[in-house]
Design a protein around this motif. Structure first.
Motif, mmCIF file in Angstrom:
data_model
loop_
_atom_site.group_PDB
_atom_site.id
_atom_site.type_symbol
_atom_site.label_atom_id
_atom_site.label_comp_id
_atom_site.label_asym_id
_atom_site.label_seq_id
_atom_site.Cartn_x
_atom_site.Cartn_y
_atom_site.Cartn_z
ATOM 1 N N ARG A 354 -73.990 -39.357 -23.080
ATOM 2 C CA ARG A 354 -73.906 -38.888 -21.655
ATOM 3 C C ARG A 354 -72.861 -38.058 -20.937
ATOM 4 O O ARG A 354 -73.153 -37.211 -20.438
ATOM 5 N N ARG A 355 -71.764 -38.668 -21.394
ATOM 6 C CA ARG A 355 -70.363 -38.123 -20.582
ATOM 7 C C ARG A 355 -70.055 -36.777 -21.226
ATOM 8 O O ARG A 355 -69.852 -35.829 -20.564
ATOM 9 N N ILE A 356 -70.424 -36.562 -22.634
ATOM 10 C CA ILE A 356 -69.884 -35.211 -23.172
ATOM 11 C C ILE A 356 -71.032 -34.177 -22.581
ATOM 12 O O ILE A 356 -70.741 -33.057 -22.150
ATOM 13 N N ARG A 357 -72.470 -34.622 -22.662
ATOM 14 C CA ARG A 357 -73.336 -33.593 -21.781
ATOM 15 C C ARG A 357 -72.864 -33.236 -20.315
ATOM 16 O O ARG A 357 -73.008 -32.157 -19.921
ATOM 17 N N GLN A 358 -72.711 -34.208 -19.512
ATOM 18 C CA GLN A 358 -72.083 -34.020 -18.117
ATOM 19 C C GLN A 358 -70.916 -33.206 -18.265
ATOM 20 O O GLN A 358 -71.002 -32.224 -17.446
ATOM 21 N N THR A 359 -69.888 -33.502 -19.016
ATOM 22 C CA THR A 359 -68.718 -32.728 -19.121
ATOM 23 C C THR A 359 -68.920 -31.037 -19.472
ATOM 24 O O THR A 359 -68.489 -30.269 -19.056
ATOM 25 N N LYS A 360 -69.917 -30.989 -20.742
ATOM 26 C CA LYS A 360 -70.411 -29.536 -20.823
ATOM 27 C C LYS A 360 -71.099 -28.965 -19.631
ATOM 28 O O LYS A 360 -70.846 -27.862 -19.231
ATOM 29 N N PHE A 361 -71.967 -29.715 -18.879
ATOM 30 C CA PHE A 361 -72.656 -29.139 -17.885
ATOM 31 C C PHE A 361 -71.732 -28.626 -16.590
ATOM 32 O O PHE A 361 -71.956 -27.427 -16.401
ATOM 33 N N ASP A 362 -70.665 -29.768 -16.456
ATOM 34 C CA ASP A 362 -69.830 -29.485 -15.235
ATOM 35 C C ASP A 362 -68.945 -28.014 -15.925
ATOM 36 O O ASP A 362 -68.711 -27.296 -14.764
ATOM 37 N N LEU A 363 -68.570 -28.164 -16.794
ATOM 38 C CA LEU A 363 -67.567 -26.924 -17.362
ATOM 39 C C LEU A 363 -68.495 -25.777 -17.331
ATOM 40 O O LEU A 363 -67.905 -24.610 -17.026
ATOM 41 N N GLN A 364 -69.481 -25.691 -17.731
ATOM 42 C CA GLN A 364 -70.382 -24.437 -17.863
ATOM 43 C C GLN A 364 -70.560 -23.853 -16.314
ATOM 44 O O GLN A 364 -70.652 -22.756 -16.072
ATOM 45 N N PHE A 365 -71.084 -24.823 -15.383
ATOM 46 C CA PHE A 365 -71.180 -24.642 -14.057
ATOM 47 C C PHE A 365 -69.846 -23.846 -13.533
ATOM 48 O O PHE A 365 -70.213 -22.908 -12.725
ATOM 49 N N ILE A 366 -68.749 -24.268 -13.660
ATOM 50 C CA ILE A 366 -67.412 -23.916 -13.245
ATOM 51 C C ILE A 366 -67.111 -22.519 -13.834
ATOM 52 O O ILE A 366 -66.867 -21.614 -13.127
ATOM 53 N N VAL A 367 -67.244 -22.522 -15.055
ATOM 54 C CA VAL A 367 -66.784 -21.210 -15.989
ATOM 55 C C VAL A 367 -67.896 -20.068 -15.571
ATOM 56 O O VAL A 367 -67.414 -18.916 -15.079
ATOM 57 N N SER A 368 -69.253 -20.253 -15.239
ATOM 58 C CA SER A 368 -70.318 -19.049 -14.914
ATOM 59 C C SER A 368 -70.010 -18.829 -13.554
ATOM 60 O O SER A 368 -70.018 -17.654 -13.364
ATOM 61 N N GLY A 369 -69.551 -19.542 -12.830
ATOM 62 C CA GLY A 369 -69.376 -19.428 -11.262
ATOM 63 C C GLY A 369 -70.305 -18.591 -10.387
ATOM 64 O O GLY A 369 -70.224 -17.718 -9.737
ATOM 65 N N GLN A 370 -71.719 -19.066 -11.099
ATOM 66 C CA GLN A 370 -72.985 -18.047 -10.506
ATOM 67 C C GLN A 370 -73.416 -18.496 -9.120
ATOM 68 O O GLN A 370 -74.079 -17.660 -8.611
ATOM 69 N N ASP A 371 -73.177 -19.616 -8.666
ATOM 70 C CA ASP A 371 -73.744 -20.251 -7.595
ATOM 71 C C ASP A 371 -72.827 -19.983 -6.465
ATOM 72 O O ASP A 371 -71.737 -20.345 -6.180
ATOM 73 N N LYS A 372 -73.345 -18.941 -5.544
ATOM 74 C CA LYS A 372 -72.424 -18.251 -4.516
ATOM 75 C C LYS A 372 -72.302 -19.244 -3.417
ATOM 76 O O LYS A 372 -71.518 -19.148 -2.465
ATOM 77 N N LYS A 373 -72.782 -20.546 -3.428
ATOM 78 C CA LYS A 373 -72.805 -21.555 -2.287
ATOM 79 C C LYS A 373 -71.459 -22.315 -2.673
ATOM 80 O O LYS A 373 -71.064 -23.220 -1.795
ATOM 81 N N PHE A 374 -70.865 -22.002 -3.651
ATOM 82 C CA PHE A 374 -69.792 -22.986 -4.127
ATOM 83 C C PHE A 374 -68.423 -22.067 -4.343
ATOM 84 O O PHE A 374 -68.597 -20.924 -4.335
ATOM 85 N N VAL A 375 -67.216 -22.787 -4.141
ATOM 86 C CA VAL A 375 -65.828 -22.233 -4.288
ATOM 87 C C VAL A 375 -65.524 -22.831 -5.480
ATOM 88 O O VAL A 375 -65.440 -23.896 -5.821
ATOM 89 N N TYR A 376 -64.993 -21.909 -6.459
ATOM 90 C CA TYR A 376 -64.384 -22.272 -7.938
ATOM 91 C C TYR A 376 -62.930 -22.197 -7.846
ATOM 92 O O TYR A 376 -62.458 -20.909 -7.521
ATOM 93 N N TRP A 377 -62.169 -23.423 -8.017
ATOM 94 C CA TRP A 377 -60.727 -23.202 -7.990
ATOM 95 C C TRP A 377 -60.145 -24.212 -8.977
ATOM 96 O O TRP A 377 -60.551 -25.186 -9.495
ATOM 97 N N LYS A 378 -58.924 -24.072 -9.110
ATOM 98 C CA LYS A 378 -57.898 -25.066 -10.085
ATOM 99 C C LYS A 378 -57.076 -25.608 -9.245
ATOM 100 O O LYS A 378 -56.461 -24.935 -8.329
ATOM 101 N N GLU A 379 -56.635 -26.810 -9.707
ATOM 102 C CA GLU A 379 -55.417 -27.258 -9.356
ATOM 103 C C GLU A 379 -54.389 -27.902 -10.289
ATOM 104 O O GLU A 379 -54.878 -28.549 -11.368
ATOM 105 N N ARG A 380 -53.077 -27.742 -10.059
ATOM 106 C CA ARG A 380 -52.151 -28.464 -11.002
ATOM 107 C C ARG A 380 -51.630 -29.186 -10.564
ATOM 108 O O ARG A 380 -50.986 -29.343 -9.142
ATOM 109 N N ARG A 381 -51.646 -30.720 -10.813
ATOM 110 C CA ARG A 381 -51.008 -31.853 -10.265
ATOM 111 C C ARG A 381 -50.336 -32.566 -11.394
ATOM 112 O O ARG A 381 -50.930 -33.163 -12.360
ATOM 113 N N GLY A 382 -49.023 -32.791 -11.579
ATOM 114 C CA GLY A 382 -48.254 -33.194 -12.572
ATOM 115 C C GLY A 382 -48.402 -32.530 -13.806
ATOM 116 O O GLY A 382 -48.450 -31.454 -13.995
#
Length: 658
Positions: A354-382
């Motif tokens: 279940r965790r792998i599927r959720q990770t794949k889904f979230d990563l695909q959602f971020i990488v595709s960046g198709q939903d215009k209602k969302f902002v896509y960003w990265k953070e570097r911390r430590g």
């Protein structure tokens, strides 16, 4: 409510520091009416109103009167502790009917007995110096009744191995776990199920709200009403939990947990080990794509076209970073298939799949960046890298998941209004139909506070700003004999003011970052005439009473950083809808932040002192009037000389200064 809050009421008879507070009674009546009429309510209750008792008493009455359990969610640990250690026990001792209260924290605050047992036979320690710490955790686990990490007060705040032991939801086996009955999460839930009032924090509340009706299930028990204290924080917290996130730590933990499961089939074990190594190799390669270029910490937008672009023929082709993502996604898919095909699976495997599927889904959602209602960003911390997708506007989500589903939601804070109205908070949170109230504080700001605006200052964006601001800090702090917070809107500004002003001051100077927040506050309270240079973390949830804090200096108007990806996306969204992002978002948000910072000064009816804002835009810009109208009505001066008698009645007997 007079029977409880009035001069002859229950609280007056039992509380040694009772004060008659009309604003408190007005708020309590409004909250009670919201419960009775099943309506939503927004209440701004300034410091000194006594808002916690004003909402607790109606909440208890509603819960005991058949309305069901009430959730109280706060933004800071300090307020949670105040509720559970002070306000609720006090009411339990004075109210005629008894009631039960429980305290719930996020799951990662609690120890997982199952993971602890696994960790004893698998390496989770970063070094030999952590062996003693781990042994102490084992001994503590045998006697603790709550499993709360906070009980380990003798251990360092940052235990590197704690994330391998905590009770986070994605690793939980639920009723399949052999430690289910003894589990600290089970105990916490049982306690909450038996309670009339449950105290949580915003992070737990919105994590639960996002998970309800999902495959992970809810964390909090069912409730009929919720009170959101420190409600000025909830837009940002809700945005975090209604989005998606994948991080370096998340993938490392996933692969570590895959390797910790005992697989009976030796061939399957070898295949899983091999596939896991492949995932980590491709993951390392993927994350390297985000370490190139600027290496500083912070939040940055994910530029469109980072993963795929159109070539000369108009075909969409992956970029080098896109190729790395495809390789990682394929490796995760292979690991998922391998685990899912196992016969006689250990109970942990279902969770891992279940965790792998959720990770794949979230990563695909971020990488595709198709939903215009969302902002896509990265953070570097430590050493960590986080990829995130956050909703630009949470008002619709909150309306759908919270306000339309819960009969009564009360939002309260010392700072919710801007220019004496709630338009901003209504718009940001989707609360068109809520009732509202500004509960008057008992503090007499005309008598207790002086607002100082320097007579002449350069533009905050000019090269001359730093030296001029430091010169003002030196003059102000010298006049108040220290006893001051110097609050900056950025770490860079804080460091600059400290470097320029500290050598010229004859008072003990403390700097945020030189010790923990709690330690710095304690040192400030115990050091006569101290001066603390700090940033946003000291703008709220900090309480220093008496003469020890007699001055609060704020360097600039606290406008949100326009380059922050979430702020920039919200501003673009408002502009695209035909609005003015500056007046509809930037100004109201900065007013609320400024009120929070200045609210550190007057914490009781006997406090007095100077509020100083160094930013000349309060006077030179037309929007400056909106800020001044939103601040407590107090005397205003541009003369340092007026500080000498700030604590004498003679000054306040004179006419208002302008």
């Amino acid at each position: 409510m007079n029977e409880i809050f009035g001069p002859e009421g229950l609280i007056a008879q039992a509380h040694p520091e009772y004060e008659h507070r009309p604003g408190q009674i007005d708020m309590a009546r409004a909250v009670m009416r919201a419960f009775e009429e099943r309506r939503h309510l927004i209440v701004e209750a300034g410091t000194g109103t006594g808002k916690t008792l004003a909402y607790l008493v109606p909440a208890v009455a509603a819960a005991l009167g058949g309305r069901g359990r009430v959730i109280i969610s706060t933004g800071t640990k300090n307020l949670q502790e105040q509720l559970m250690e002070k306000d609720i026990p006090f009411l339990q001792s004075v109210l005629p009917k008894s009631f039960k209260a429980a305290y719930m924290k996020g799951r990662n605050n609690y120890l997982c007995l199952h993971r602890l047992g696994r960790a004893e036979s698998s390496p989770v320690l970063d070094g030999l110096d952590e062996v003693d710490y781990f042994d102490e955790v084992i001994q503590w686990s045998k006697s603790s009744k709550t499993g709360d990490r906070a009980e380990l007060s003798n251990l360092p705040e940052s235990l590197s191995f704690w994330r391998h032991l905590d009770a986070r939801s994605e690793t939980c086996l639920g009723q399949k776990c052999t430690d289910f009955d003894a589990c600290f999460i089970t105990r916490m839930r049982d306690c909450a199920q038996d309670a009339d009032i449950v105290v949580v924090n915003h992070h737990l509340f919105f994590a639960d709200l996002a998970l309800r009706n999902s495959m992970y299930g809810s964390v909090l028990p069912d409730y009929s009403a919720v009170i959101l204290d420190e409600a000025h924080l909830i837009e940002d917290v809700a945005s975090e939990y209604f989005g998606a996130q994948v991080s370096t730590y998340q993938l490392e933990d996933l692969i570590r947990d895959v390797g910790a499961v005992p697989y009976e089939d030796a061939a399957a074990d070898r295949e899983i080990t091999k596939t896991s190594a492949r995932v980590m190799r491709f993951a390392d390669d993927f994350w390297m794509g985000f370490r190139e270029g600027r290496g500083e910490e912070g939040r940055f937008p994910i530029i469109p076209g980072s993963f795929a672009r159109r070539d000369e023929d108009g075909e969409i082709k992956p970029t080098p970073l896109g190729d790395r993502y495809i390789a990682l996604d394929g490796a995760l898919a292979r690991l998922e298939t391998t685990l899912d095909a196992l016969k006689d699976k250990p109970p942990e495997v279902e969770n891992l799949v279940r965790r792998i599927r959720q990770t794949k889904f979230d990563l695909q959602f971020i990488v595709s960046g198709q939903d215009k209602k969302f902002v896509y960003w990265k953070e570097r911390r430590g050493r960590g890298i986080f990829l995130r997708a956050s909703p630009i506007d949470v008002s619709g989500l909150l309306e759908d998941k919270l306000f339309n589903k819960v009969d009564t939601v009360v939002l309260t804070s010392a700072t919710l209004s801007s220019a004496s109205n709630f338009s901003f908070i209504r718009e940001r949170l989707g609360l068109d139909s809520a009732d509202d109230l500004i509960a008057e504080s008992t503090f007499d700001y005309q008598r207790q506070a002086l607002l100082y605006l320097p007579p002449k200052m350069p533009d905050p964006r000019s090269p001359e700003w730093g030296k001029a601001a430091a010169a003002e800090v030196i003059k102000i702090v010298t006049a108040t004999e220290g006893r001051a917070f110097v609050l900056s809107t950025s770490l860079t500004g804080m460091q600059s003011l400290y470097d320029l002003a500290m050598p010229e001051l004859d008072f003990p100077c403390l700097l945020q970052g030189s010790a923990s927040k709690g330690r710095l506050l304690e040192r400030f309270r115990q050091t006569p005439n101290a001066v603390l240079f700090a940033t946003s973390s000291f703008w709220q949830g900090v309480d220093v009473r008496g003469e020890q804090l007699s001055c609060v200096i704020i360097d600039k108007l606290p406008f949100a950083v326009p380059t922050d990806p979430i702020v920039a996306a919200r501003q673009r969204y408002i502009e695209d809808e035909g609005g003015s992002s500056f007046f509809e978002y930037s100004v109201p948000q900065a007013i609320i932040s400024l009120k929070q910072g200045l609210g550190r000064l007057i914490r009781s009816t006997t406090d007095r002192g100077v509020l100083a804002v160094l930013d000349p835009r309060l006077r030179t810009k037309t929007y400056g009037r909106l800020f001044l109208r939103s601040l407590p009505a107090c005397k205003v001066t541009s003369r340092i000389e007026d500080f000498s008698d700030i604590f004498t009645q003679e000054f306040f007997a004179r006419s208002a200064l302008v």
